[in-house]
Design a protein around this motif. Sequence first.
Motif, mmCIF file in Angstrom:
data_model
loop_
_atom_site.group_PDB
_atom_site.id
_atom_site.type_symbol
_atom_site.label_atom_id
_atom_site.label_comp_id
_atom_site.label_asym_id
_atom_site.label_seq_id
_atom_site.Cartn_x
_atom_site.Cartn_y
_atom_site.Cartn_z
ATOM 1 N N PHE A 181 51.052 28.370 -48.717
ATOM 2 C CA PHE A 181 53.139 28.200 -48.175
ATOM 3 C C PHE A 181 52.674 28.825 -47.592
ATOM 4 N N LEU A 182 52.632 30.593 -47.916
ATOM 5 C CA LEU A 182 52.865 31.039 -46.519
ATOM 6 C C LEU A 182 52.109 31.226 -45.949
ATOM 7 N N ILE A 183 51.196 31.107 -45.985
ATOM 8 C CA ILE A 183 49.303 30.843 -44.874
ATOM 9 C C ILE A 183 50.657 30.400 -44.014
ATOM 10 N N GLY A 184 50.688 29.080 -44.647
ATOM 11 C CA GLY A 184 50.732 27.368 -43.631
ATOM 12 C C GLY A 184 51.902 27.945 -42.328
ATOM 13 N N ILE A 185 53.265 28.451 -42.887
ATOM 14 C CA ILE A 185 54.378 28.564 -42.646
ATOM 15 C C ILE A 185 53.900 30.033 -41.360
ATOM 16 N N THR A 186 53.266 30.814 -41.582
ATOM 17 C CA THR A 186 52.341 31.892 -40.645
ATOM 18 C C THR A 186 51.600 31.404 -39.383
ATOM 19 N N LEU A 187 50.812 30.577 -40.164
ATOM 20 C CA LEU A 187 50.052 29.645 -39.146
ATOM 21 C C LEU A 187 50.856 28.705 -38.300
ATOM 22 N N GLY A 188 52.263 27.776 -38.606
ATOM 23 C CA GLY A 188 52.289 27.636 -37.847
ATOM 24 C C GLY A 188 52.259 25.983 -37.989
ATOM 25 N N GLY A 189 52.695 24.946 -37.390
ATOM 26 C CA GLY A 189 52.315 23.655 -36.624
ATOM 27 C C GLY A 189 52.337 23.182 -37.278
ATOM 28 N N TYR A 190 50.763 22.081 -37.892
ATOM 29 C CA TYR A 190 50.220 21.296 -38.577
ATOM 30 C C TYR A 190 49.518 21.639 -39.887
ATOM 31 N N TRP A 191 49.520 23.487 -39.356
ATOM 32 C CA TRP A 191 49.625 24.486 -41.124
ATOM 33 C C TRP A 191 50.388 24.725 -41.934
ATOM 34 N N MET A 192 51.493 23.735 -41.425
ATOM 35 C CA MET A 192 52.532 23.852 -42.265
ATOM 36 C C MET A 192 52.415 23.123 -43.446
ATOM 37 N N ALA A 193 51.670 22.248 -42.966
ATOM 38 C CA ALA A 193 51.196 21.221 -44.970
ATOM 39 C C ALA A 193 50.164 22.143 -45.905
ATOM 40 N N LEU A 194 50.165 23.092 -45.149
ATOM 41 C CA LEU A 194 48.822 23.382 -46.126
ATOM 42 C C LEU A 194 49.274 23.830 -47.570
ATOM 43 N N GLY A 195 50.742 24.443 -47.650
ATOM 44 C CA GLY A 195 51.335 24.760 -48.985
ATOM 45 C C GLY A 195 51.621 23.566 -49.854
ATOM 46 N N VAL A 196 52.249 22.491 -49.433
ATOM 47 C CA VAL A 196 51.750 21.565 -50.592
ATOM 48 C C VAL A 196 50.442 21.490 -51.256
ATOM 49 N N THR A 197 49.711 21.005 -49.891
ATOM 50 C CA THR A 197 48.847 20.178 -50.042
ATOM 51 C C THR A 197 48.064 20.645 -51.036
ATOM 52 N N ALA A 198 47.496 22.242 -50.793
ATOM 53 C CA ALA A 198 46.469 22.525 -51.692
ATOM 54 C C ALA A 198 47.047 22.908 -53.699
ATOM 55 N N VAL A 199 49.326 23.071 -53.542
ATOM 56 C CA VAL A 199 49.623 22.570 -54.623
ATOM 57 C C VAL A 199 48.843 21.188 -55.454
ATOM 58 N N LEU A 200 49.237 20.226 -54.834
ATOM 59 C CA LEU A 200 48.408 18.816 -54.946
ATOM 60 C C LEU A 200 47.384 19.354 -55.253
ATOM 61 N N MET A 201 46.445 19.278 -54.710
ATOM 62 C CA MET A 201 44.302 19.394 -54.772
ATOM 63 C C MET A 201 44.673 20.453 -56.145
ATOM 64 N N VAL A 202 44.824 21.747 -56.232
ATOM 65 C CA VAL A 202 45.122 22.623 -57.038
ATOM 66 C C VAL A 202 45.058 21.464 -58.456
ATOM 67 N N VAL A 203 46.018 21.294 -58.504
ATOM 68 C CA VAL A 203 46.927 21.169 -59.541
ATOM 69 C C VAL A 203 45.957 18.978 -60.324
ATOM 70 N N VAL A 204 46.700 18.607 -59.206
ATOM 71 C CA VAL A 204 46.455 17.286 -59.613
ATOM 72 C C VAL A 204 44.527 16.906 -59.788
ATOM 73 N N LEU A 205 44.125 17.132 -59.223
ATOM 74 C CA LEU A 205 42.620 17.441 -58.707
ATOM 75 C C LEU A 205 41.915 17.947 -59.871
ATOM 76 N N GLY A 206 42.780 19.289 -60.041
ATOM 77 C CA GLY A 206 42.411 21.010 -61.122
ATOM 78 C C GLY A 206 42.844 19.536 -63.091
ATOM 79 N N ASP A 207 43.218 18.877 -62.973
ATOM 80 C CA ASP A 207 43.350 18.332 -64.085
ATOM 81 C C ASP A 207 42.275 17.266 -64.419
ATOM 82 N N VAL A 208 42.301 16.297 -62.999
ATOM 83 C CA VAL A 208 41.396 15.464 -63.500
ATOM 84 C C VAL A 208 40.181 16.243 -63.442
ATOM 85 N N LEU A 209 39.198 17.009 -62.523
ATOM 86 C CA LEU A 209 38.203 17.053 -62.887
ATOM 87 C C LEU A 209 38.024 18.037 -64.431
ATOM 88 N N LEU A 210 39.121 19.479 -64.868
ATOM 89 C CA LEU A 210 37.886 21.093 -65.707
ATOM 90 C C LEU A 210 38.834 19.753 -66.861
#
Length: 368
Positions: A17-46
């Motif tokens: 989230f912090l990195i995405g805000i710093t980079l700006g633009g479309y990178w600002m979606a990095l935070g929410v994307t990372a949370v969804l990918m890590v938690v939701v897919l992590g639950d499925v895979l692990l």
Amino acid sequence: MLKYIKFSLFHLLTLPFLIGITLGGYWMALGVTAVLMVVVLGDVLLGDDSSEPEYAMPWLLNGLLYSSLFFVILLFGLLLWSVAEHDLFGYGQWVMHWTGYNALAAREANQWWHFLPVLLGAGLLISIVGTIPAHELTHRTADRSAMLIGRWLLAFSADCSFAIEHVYGHHRYVGTAQDPATAPRGRTVYQHIVRSTVGGNVSAWAIEKQRLVRQQQALFGYHNRFLRGVGMTLTLCIVAFSLAGWPGLLVFCVSATLAKALLEVVNYIEHYGIVRQLHQPVRPYHSWNSTKRVSSWASFNLTRHSHHHARSQLPFYQLKAYPDAPDLPTGYLGSVLLTLVPPLWFRLMAPKLQQWDSRYGQNTDAAG
């Protein structure tokens, strides 16, 4: 050592989230994307984790809880920086000095739609990094430090009343018609967000009023914890406006509202459709559980909700998995996403509620 490190997952989720805000633009979606990918897919895979290890260093786990306030303040500060007219805290210059990246130029190029995922991510992370640790801390009612930090964490979601209603209302009335946080069958999550928010605040005010009457304290005064909580959130509003003007106040209010809404969605999945008569003791089957590994790590074992309601004063690291308790379709965040499509949620929960009725419905007159 992994059994300790795993509970630092929520700290790590702030970094994208912090990195995405710093980079700006479309990178600002990095935070929410990372949370969804890590938690939701992590639950499925692990998969699942029903382990119940012993912890010889509880101070380390408590340190993770208390440190959450630092991370929420960091999120708050960078969110304000992203909309401020000047280089708030000199952050842009600091990034330029250490990396050579022109974060200020990137910020100037941001468009309004770039902030949509930022606000979603902020609401999501305030819930994970702020509200969940606050839930644990405000159950430690005899510990003034825990209560103070927990209430400040809740102030970032404009929900200090949670520390009153949840502990003294929800845990008493869970599963009954008197509990605003328990959603009856057929209620959509969108209806529940509104009804539980209003009902929870009304309940918190009534509980606090009764306490003040017993203690012969003035209703409108410093001793009113409900009003002090409102004051804490207003303080954050003033800080946001002072540092970043109207845009700062707007992004704070939107992210706080989203974080509060997410709390109510979590309440929704934890007790949806479960019924209990007021005279009945709270049993493990009065909550929906999840043993999904990543959800447990990211929520300080909030997923072990049955044991939490049975022994609410137990610290999170002593909660048992209760694998035979009613279980959600998937992990917490995955279940949250399912509720956003009510027909899908109702279809998935219908057989689970039928099973619940067949196993436990004879213990209540309200099932069915």
